[in-house]
Design a protein around this motif. Structure first.
Motif, short mmCIF file in Angstrom:
data_model
loop_
_atom_site.label_atom_id
_atom_site.label_comp_id
_atom_site.label_asym_id
_atom_site.label_seq_id
_atom_site.Cartn_x
_atom_site.Cartn_y
_atom_site.Cartn_z
N GLY A 318 59.25 31.89 42.33
CA GLY A 318 59.82 33.22 42.28
C GLY A 318 58.91 34.26 41.68
O GLY A 318 59.18 35.47 41.76
N VAL A 319 57.80 33.84 41.05
CA VAL A 319 56.85 34.78 40.44
C VAL A 319 56.17 35.62 41.52
O VAL A 319 55.74 35.10 42.55
N ILE A 320 56.09 36.92 41.28
CA ILE A 320 55.48 37.86 42.23
C ILE A 320 54.19 38.41 41.63
O ILE A 320 54.14 38.77 40.45
N VAL A 321 53.14 38.49 42.44
CA VAL A 321 51.85 39.05 42.03
C VAL A 321 51.39 40.01 43.11
O VAL A 321 51.53 39.74 44.31
N TYR A 322 50.82 41.15 42.68
CA TYR A 322 50.30 42.15 43.61
C TYR A 322 48.77 42.05 43.66
O TYR A 322 48.12 41.78 42.65
N LEU A 323 48.21 42.28 44.85
CA LEU A 323 46.76 42.24 45.05
C LEU A 323 46.28 43.58 45.57
O LEU A 323 46.80 44.11 46.55
N GLU A 324 45.26 44.11 44.91
CA GLU A 324 44.62 45.36 45.36
C GLU A 324 43.14 45.08 45.59
O GLU A 324 42.46 44.53 44.73
N ILE A 325 42.65 45.46 46.78
CA ILE A 325 41.28 45.17 47.18
C ILE A 325 40.41 46.42 47.06
O ILE A 325 40.78 47.49 47.56
N PHE A 326 39.25 46.27 46.42
CA PHE A 326 38.32 47.38 46.26
C PHE A 326 37.02 47.04 46.99
O PHE A 326 36.26 46.18 46.56
N HIS A 327 36.78 47.75 48.10
CA HIS A 327 35.56 47.56 48.87
C HIS A 327 34.43 48.40 48.27
O HIS A 327 34.64 49.16 47.32
N GLU A 378 31.95 41.19 51.35
CA GLU A 378 32.49 41.62 52.65
C GLU A 378 34.02 41.61 52.66
O GLU A 378 34.65 42.62 52.91
N TYR A 379 34.64 40.43 52.44
CA TYR A 379 36.12 40.37 52.43
C TYR A 379 36.56 39.20 51.56
O TYR A 379 35.86 38.17 51.51
N PRO A 380 37.68 39.32 50.84
CA PRO A 380 38.14 38.25 49.95
C PRO A 380 38.34 36.93 50.70
O PRO A 380 38.70 36.92 51.87
N THR A 381 38.13 35.83 50.00
CA THR A 381 38.36 34.52 50.58
C THR A 381 39.67 33.95 50.06
O THR A 381 40.11 34.26 48.95
N VAL A 382 40.28 33.10 50.86
CA VAL A 382 41.56 32.50 50.47
C VAL A 382 41.38 31.61 49.24
O VAL A 382 42.23 31.61 48.34
N SER A 383 40.29 30.87 49.16
CA SER A 383 40.08 29.96 48.03
C SER A 383 39.99 30.72 46.70
O SER A 383 40.58 30.30 45.69
N ARG A 384 39.25 31.84 46.69
CA ARG A 384 39.12 32.62 45.46
C ARG A 384 40.46 33.25 45.08
O ARG A 384 40.82 33.30 43.90
N LEU A 385 41.20 33.71 46.07
CA LEU A 385 42.50 34.30 45.78
C LEU A 385 43.45 33.26 45.20
O LEU A 385 44.12 33.52 44.20
N LYS A 386 43.50 32.09 45.81
CA LYS A 386 44.41 31.05 45.33
C LYS A 386 44.06 30.62 43.91
O LYS A 386 44.93 30.43 43.06
N LYS A 387 42.76 30.47 43.61
CA LYS A 387 42.34 30.07 42.27
C LYS A 387 42.78 31.10 41.24
O LYS A 387 43.27 30.74 40.16
N THR A 388 42.65 32.40 41.58
CA THR A 388 43.04 33.45 40.65
C THR A 388 44.56 33.50 40.49
O THR A 388 45.07 33.68 39.38
N LEU A 389 45.28 33.33 41.59
CA LEU A 389 46.74 33.32 41.51
C LEU A 389 47.24 32.17 40.64
O LEU A 389 48.13 32.35 39.80
N TYR A 392 46.57 32.94 37.03
CA TYR A 392 47.52 33.93 36.52
C TYR A 392 48.88 33.28 36.24
O TYR A 392 49.51 33.53 35.22
N LEU A 393 49.31 32.43 37.18
CA LEU A 393 50.60 31.76 37.02
C LEU A 393 50.60 30.86 35.78
O LEU A 393 51.56 30.83 35.00
N ALA A 394 49.50 30.12 35.57
CA ALA A 394 49.40 29.23 34.41
C ALA A 394 49.42 30.02 33.12
O ALA A 394 50.08 29.63 32.14
N ARG A 395 48.73 31.16 33.10
CA ARG A 395 48.71 31.98 31.89
C ARG A 395 50.09 32.52 31.57
O ARG A 395 50.54 32.52 30.43
N GLU A 396 50.81 32.97 32.62
CA GLU A 396 52.15 33.49 32.40
C GLU A 396 53.09 32.39 31.92
O GLU A 396 53.96 32.63 31.08
#
Length: 403
Positions: A318-327, A378-389, A392-396
């Motif tokens: 149920g935890v929600i996280v927002y992602l903002e991309i900066f090119h 160039e563009y975010p990768t799924v692996s890096r996003l999942k690791k960060t998510l 974040y979830l573990a920290r919360e």
């Protein structure tokens, strides 16, 4: 879009004023109709034939710059194809045979010479020798315009051509309903633009900032702003201000709905860049415990500012996280976000292009919580996003149990 030599405007102190045409003027409507008749996709005309025919009408116009501009718009919306793709071998055979005939006993007449070349080369010589040149390309398709729509597109193209040289644009409107605001945001994302949005009781201000250096793709960013501009014209009430540089001096372009510019965009909110579709699909195919939420909410900031995340992700817990991309062209907006990220209560994660590490804020990025940001090329990768998510979830989770 129109090139600089086809722009029509006047300068008044620090202002630049585009010269718009009357889209209901009978002589202009007649000229537009004549040009449209030349671009008949069913005729199979070559590019050379179209240019020759159009030149007769262009030279008959008092305003040659306008005439050439209208003609260029049609060319930009026309598709041509080569009449013959593999003309090289045929041409080589004909030229070789022609040279051989000249070296031997010359035929008595031109027709005899042509017959001899045709016989030796075993090629048909009555068709163009260079059908693979641009002049012989054949018209296959043209965007459908009415004469009035073509004139409307000309006025829009005048503004878009000026905006090619801008690095920022400010939009002010009191016609920003929630639906309009969401459409504006989606279109900003589609055109890879970042903007600061402020809302008060009676107006909304959208500031689109571009790169701070010409070395960081300013021209490309100007093209994105110019492409986005027709979206603004869908609003009933709007005002824009932009610094443009059609020549050496920087001038201010100011326009509002009284210019009566007609947008040629429809249903832009349904469009999604291809790399975004692929990224979302790859994420869905490889990550089981997180999924994308269809709509991202507005995150309210002090002084009426709004943030619209690129993605909203939800964990199965149920935890929600927002992602903002900066090119790489988002240096200005990133500066502000870095200053406020640690103070934000909203669960926002930043994806930052490594190109931006060339700036003077390396220390600011290094000091960020690794669970609140990650870098990409160039563009975010799924692996890096999942690791960060997951981080974040573990920290919360740790904080919620008092660790």
């Amino acid at each position: 879009m129109l090139t600089k030599d086809l722009l029509s405007y006047s300068l008044k102190s620090t202002r630049i004023i585009p010269h718009f045409i009357d889209v209901d003027a009978p002589p202009l409507l007649q000229f537009a109709e004549q040009l449209l008749a030349i671009f008949d996709a069913d005729s199979g005309k070559t590019r050379e034939a179209i240019e020759t025919e159009a030149e007769l009408y262009l030279q008959g116009q008092a305003d040659l710059k306008f005439a050439k501009g209208l003609y260029k718009i049609l060319l930009d919306h026309a598709n041509f194809t080569l009449a013959e793709d593999n003309a090289g071998p045929r041409r080589s055979a004909i030229l070789t045979a022609a040279a051989a005939q000249l070296k031997g006993t010359a035929p008595q007449t031109l027709q005899q010479y042509r017959d001899a070349v045709a016989a030796q080369s075993q090629q048909v010589i009555d068709t163009p020798l260079y059908p693979d040149l641009p002049a012989f390309e054949q018209l296959t398709r043209i965007k459908s315009f009415t004469p009035r729509q073509l004139l409307q597109r000309y006025n829009m193209a005048q503004v878009q051509a000026l905006l090619l040289s801008t690095q920022s644009l400010t939009l002010t409107t009191n016609d920003m309903s929630a639906a309009n605001l969401r459409r504006i945001f989606k279109c900003l994302k589609f055109f890879r633009l970042l903007a600061e949005i402020k809302q008060s009781k009676d107006k909304t201000t959208v500031v689109i900032d571009g790169p701070l250096s010409l070395l960081e793709g300013s021209r490309k960013y100007g093209l994105q702003i110019a492409s986005f501009f027709p979206i603004i014209c869908l609003l009933e009430q709007w005002q824009i201000s932009a610094k443009v540089q059609p020549k050496r001096a920087v001038k201010t372009l100011k326009l509002d709905e009284s210019a009566q510019l007609i947008s040629h965009y429809r249903h832009m909110s349904a469009y999604v860049p291809e790399e975004v579709k692929l990224f979302a699909k790859h994420f869905a195919d490889t990550v089981e415990d997180w999924h994308f939420v269809a709509e991202s909410p507005f995150l309210k900031r002090p002084k009426g500012r709004l943030i619209f995340p690129d993605f909203t992700l939800q964990h199965r817990s149920g935890v929600i996280v927002y992602l903002e991309i900066f090119h790489r062209w988002h240096r200005g907006p990133l500066t502000q976000r870095l200053e406020e990220l640690e103070k934000m209560k909203e669960p926002l994660i930043l994806a930052i292009d490594r190109f931006l590490l060339k700036g003077d804020w390396q220390d600011s990025i290094d000091s960020l919580d690794n669970n609140r940001h990650f870098l990409f090329s160039e563009y975010p990768t799924v692996s890096r996003l999942k690791k960060t998510l997951d981080g974040y979830l573990a920290r919360e989770s740790d904080q919620s149990v008092g660790f």
